[in-house]
Design a protein around this motif. Structure first.
Motif, PDB file in Angstrom:
ATOM      1  N   GLU A 112      59.021  59.651  36.273  1.00  0.00           N
ATOM      2  CA  GLU A 112      58.233  58.691  37.041  1.00  0.00           C
ATOM      3  C   GLU A 112      56.742  58.818  36.748  1.00  0.00           C
ATOM      4  N   LYS A 113      56.276  60.038  36.484  1.00  0.00           N
ATOM      5  CA  LYS A 113      54.869  60.225  36.125  1.00  0.00           C
ATOM      6  C   LYS A 113      54.528  59.473  34.840  1.00  0.00           C
ATOM      7  N   LEU A 114      55.424  59.556  33.860  1.00  0.00           N
ATOM      8  CA  LEU A 114      55.201  58.830  32.607  1.00  0.00           C
ATOM      9  C   LEU A 114      55.155  57.330  32.855  1.00  0.00           C
ATOM     10  N   THR A 115      56.102  56.848  33.670  1.00  0.00           N
ATOM     11  CA  THR A 115      56.139  55.428  34.002  1.00  0.00           C
ATOM     12  C   THR A 115      54.865  55.017  34.734  1.00  0.00           C
ATOM     13  N   LEU A 116      54.451  55.854  35.684  1.00  0.00           N
ATOM     14  CA  LEU A 116      53.259  55.555  36.477  1.00  0.00           C
ATOM     15  C   LEU A 116      52.012  55.515  35.602  1.00  0.00           C
ATOM     16  N   GLU A 117      51.884  56.488  34.711  1.00  0.00           N
ATOM     17  CA  GLU A 117      50.731  56.507  33.803  1.00  0.00           C
ATOM     18  C   GLU A 117      50.715  55.287  32.907  1.00  0.00           C
ATOM     19  N   SER A 118      51.913  54.820  32.512  1.00  0.00           N
ATOM     20  CA  SER A 118      52.017  53.612  31.703  1.00  0.00           C
ATOM     21  C   SER A 118      51.556  52.381  32.490  1.00  0.00           C
ATOM     22  N   ILE A 119      51.964  52.310  33.764  1.00  0.00           N
ATOM     23  CA  ILE A 119      51.568  51.176  34.616  1.00  0.00           C
ATOM     24  C   ILE A 119      50.061  51.198  34.867  1.00  0.00           C
ATOM     25  N   ILE A 120      49.505  52.402  35.074  1.00  0.00           N
ATOM     26  CA  ILE A 120      48.055  52.538  35.273  1.00  0.00           C
ATOM     27  C   ILE A 120      47.313  52.028  34.038  1.00  0.00           C
ATOM     28  N   ASN A 121      47.763  52.457  32.866  1.00  0.00           N
ATOM     29  CA  ASN A 121      47.134  52.020  31.615  1.00  0.00           C
ATOM     30  C   ASN A 121      47.247  50.507  31.453  1.00  0.00           C
ATOM     31  N   TYR A 122      48.416  49.960  31.764  1.00  0.00           N
ATOM     32  CA  TYR A 122      48.643  48.516  31.635  1.00  0.00           C
ATOM     33  C   TYR A 122      47.729  47.747  32.585  1.00  0.00           C
ATOM     34  N   SER A 123      47.630  48.244  33.816  1.00  0.00           N
ATOM     35  CA  SER A 123      46.776  47.595  34.810  1.00  0.00           C
ATOM     36  C   SER A 123      45.309  47.616  34.379  1.00  0.00           C
ATOM     37  N   LYS A 124      44.881  48.725  33.782  1.00  0.00           N
ATOM     38  CA  LYS A 124      43.512  48.805  33.267  1.00  0.00           C
ATOM     39  C   LYS A 124      43.288  47.785  32.151  1.00  0.00           C
ATOM     40  N   GLN A 125      44.287  47.618  31.281  1.00  0.00           N
ATOM     41  CA  GLN A 125      44.166  46.652  30.192  1.00  0.00           C
ATOM     42  C   GLN A 125      44.065  45.226  30.726  1.00  0.00           C
ATOM     43  N   VAL A 126      44.939  44.900  31.689  1.00  0.00           N
ATOM     44  CA  VAL A 126      44.904  43.559  32.292  1.00  0.00           C
ATOM     45  C   VAL A 126      43.567  43.326  32.981  1.00  0.00           C
ATOM     46  N   SER A 127      43.084  44.341  33.697  1.00  0.00           N
ATOM     47  CA  SER A 127      41.792  44.222  34.396  1.00  0.00           C
ATOM     48  C   SER A 127      40.647  43.987  33.416  1.00  0.00           C
ATOM     49  N   ALA A 128      40.682  44.690  32.288  1.00  0.00           N
ATOM     50  CA  ALA A 128      39.625  44.525  31.279  1.00  0.00           C
ATOM     51  C   ALA A 128      39.625  43.099  30.734  1.00  0.00           C
ATOM     52  N   HIS A 129      40.807  42.574  30.425  1.00  0.00           N
ATOM     53  CA  HIS A 129      40.911  41.186  29.943  1.00  0.00           C
ATOM     54  C   HIS A 129      40.466  40.207  31.035  1.00  0.00           C
ATOM     55  N   ALA A 130      40.858  40.503  32.282  1.00  0.00           N
ATOM     56  CA  ALA A 130      40.516  39.602  33.390  1.00  0.00           C
ATOM     57  C   ALA A 130      39.012  39.527  33.616  1.00  0.00           C
ATOM     58  N   LYS A 131      38.329  40.662  33.521  1.00  0.00           N
ATOM     59  CA  LYS A 131      36.871  40.682  33.714  1.00  0.00           C
ATOM     60  C   LYS A 131      36.148  39.919  32.601  1.00  0.00           C
ATOM     61  N   LYS A 132      36.673  40.035  31.384  1.00  0.00           N
ATOM     62  CA  LYS A 132      36.094  39.262  30.280  1.00  0.00           C
ATOM     63  C   LYS A 132      36.400  37.781  30.450  1.00  0.00           C
ATOM     64  N   ALA A 133      37.607  37.483  30.984  1.00  0.00           N
ATOM     65  CA  ALA A 133      38.013  36.087  31.177  1.00  0.00           C
ATOM     66  C   ALA A 133      37.191  35.396  32.261  1.00  0.00           C
ATOM     67  N   ILE A 134      36.889  36.122  33.365  1.00  0.00           N
ATOM     68  CA  ILE A 134      36.109  35.495  34.440  1.00  0.00           C
ATOM     69  C   ILE A 134      34.678  35.241  33.960  1.00  0.00           C
ATOM     70  N   ALA A 135      34.183  36.108  33.095  1.00  0.00           N
ATOM     71  CA  ALA A 135      32.849  35.888  32.523  1.00  0.00           C
ATOM     72  C   ALA A 135      32.847  34.615  31.677  1.00  0.00           C
ATOM     73  N   VAL A 136      33.962  34.365  30.992  1.00  0.00           N
ATOM     74  CA  VAL A 136      34.087  33.146  30.181  1.00  0.00           C
ATOM     75  C   VAL A 136      34.148  31.912  31.078  1.00  0.00           C
ATOM     76  N   LEU A 137      35.015  31.967  32.112  1.00  0.00           N
ATOM     77  CA  LEU A 137      35.185  30.813  32.996  1.00  0.00           C
ATOM     78  C   LEU A 137      33.908  30.492  33.759  1.00  0.00           C
ATOM     79  N   GLU A 138      33.156  31.518  34.119  1.00  0.00           N
ATOM     80  CA  GLU A 138      31.909  31.304  34.861  1.00  0.00           C
ATOM     81  C   GLU A 138      30.710  31.161  33.932  1.00  0.00           C
ATOM     82  N   ASN A 139      30.975  31.279  32.622  1.00  0.00           N
ATOM     83  CA  ASN A 139      29.956  31.062  31.586  1.00  0.00           C
ATOM     84  C   ASN A 139      28.724  31.936  31.817  1.00  0.00           C
TER      85      ASN A 139
END
Length: 267
Positions: free
Chosen positions: A69-96
């Motif tokens: 479960e620790k491995l799975t959890l660390e994978s989910i944490i990493n995935y969430s960080k990746q999605v968050s990074a893309h989302a922050k760049k995306a909101i900057a694009v949408l808000e120009n």
């Protein structure tokens, strides 16, 4: 032996030696009681040994579950960080905003990757077996038993931040052209990495897509006009931040469980 004692009893009765008979009978009862107590003691010793062996088996299985479960959890944490990074760049694009990337192809990829999500999974088979079979009391260490119950009864994978309705995903994918989505999905989709008994999920750190920059720019400009998309993306960013906080708290519990189990197994 039984015939021998029976003969003694008959001889005593026949000679009318009642007092001697009573003493003999009392001694016989004492011997029987001692025999029963010895048998019970041996039986209890065997049962305790079997319970101890079974506890060790369950503790090892629980430790394997926790590590999985620790491995799975660390994978989910990493995935969430990746999605968050893309989302922050995306909101900057949408808000120009001034810090937004000027590459429209990169923009379109960020917008899409921000809509990705990973299913949560809890490796709790051993704990569920202990509860269903009523054998949770085989765990003699009270601290471990309490930690197990507190961790698994919460069912973190089913809490609010992990099961929220991802409106941005539905909104964006209903408006971004299908051919662009297909291209991004084929080049930048989820990657499954084998680890122990599981396949862990991640997003590629870099991906090259074959999308015309002018088409990408036109799509980005159209999406910028959609206020509902911006609203849903802001909500997603906030939820991902909350999810990460929850995940770090869950990981702390797992770390403590792992330490407790290792100590008990090593005893």
């Amino acid at each position: 032996m039984i015939k021998f004692f029976s003969k003694i009893r008959q001889d005593l009765l026949s000679e009318s030696k009642t007092r001697k008979y009573l003493k003999y009978a009392f001694g016989e009862i004492i011997l029987v009681v001692i025999g029963i107590l010895i048998a019970l003691s041996i039986n209890n010793w065997n049962q305790n040994r079997l319970n101890k062996d079974l506890e060790a088996i369950y503790c090892n299985r629980l430790l394997n579950d926790v590590r999985e479960e620790k491995l799975t959890l660390e994978s989910i944490i990493n995935y969430s960080k990746q999605v968050s990074a893309h989302a922050k760049k995306a909101i900057a694009v949408l808000e120009n905003t001034p810090n937004a990337s000027t590459d429209p192809v990169e923009n379109i990829v960020d917008l899409y990757q921000a809509s990705q999500y990973a299913d949560s999974y809890s490796a709790s088979s051993t704990y569920k077996e202990l509860i269903a079979s009523g054998q949770i009391n085989l765990i003699q260490n009270d601290n471990l038993k309490t930690a197990l119950i507190r961790y698994y009864d919460i069912q973190w994978a089913e809490t609010g931040t992990f099961t929220f309705q991802n409106k941005y995903r539905e909104n964006l994918r209903g408006k971004m052209p299908d051919d662009i989505q297909t291209e991004i999905r084929s080049k930048c989709g989820d990657i499954y990495v084998k680890s122990r008994n599981s396949y862990l999920l991640t997003l590629p750190s870099n991906c090259t897509v074959n999308i015309d920059s002018k088409i990408a720019e036109a799509v980005v400009e159209e999406l910028r006009k959609d206020e509902s998309l911006k609203k849903d993306l802001r909500y997603l960013i906030g939820n991902e931040a909350g999810k990460l906080n929850d995940l770090f708290a869950v990981k702390l519990q797992l770390d403590n469980l792992e330490i407790l189990l290792e100590k008990i197994i090593d005893q």
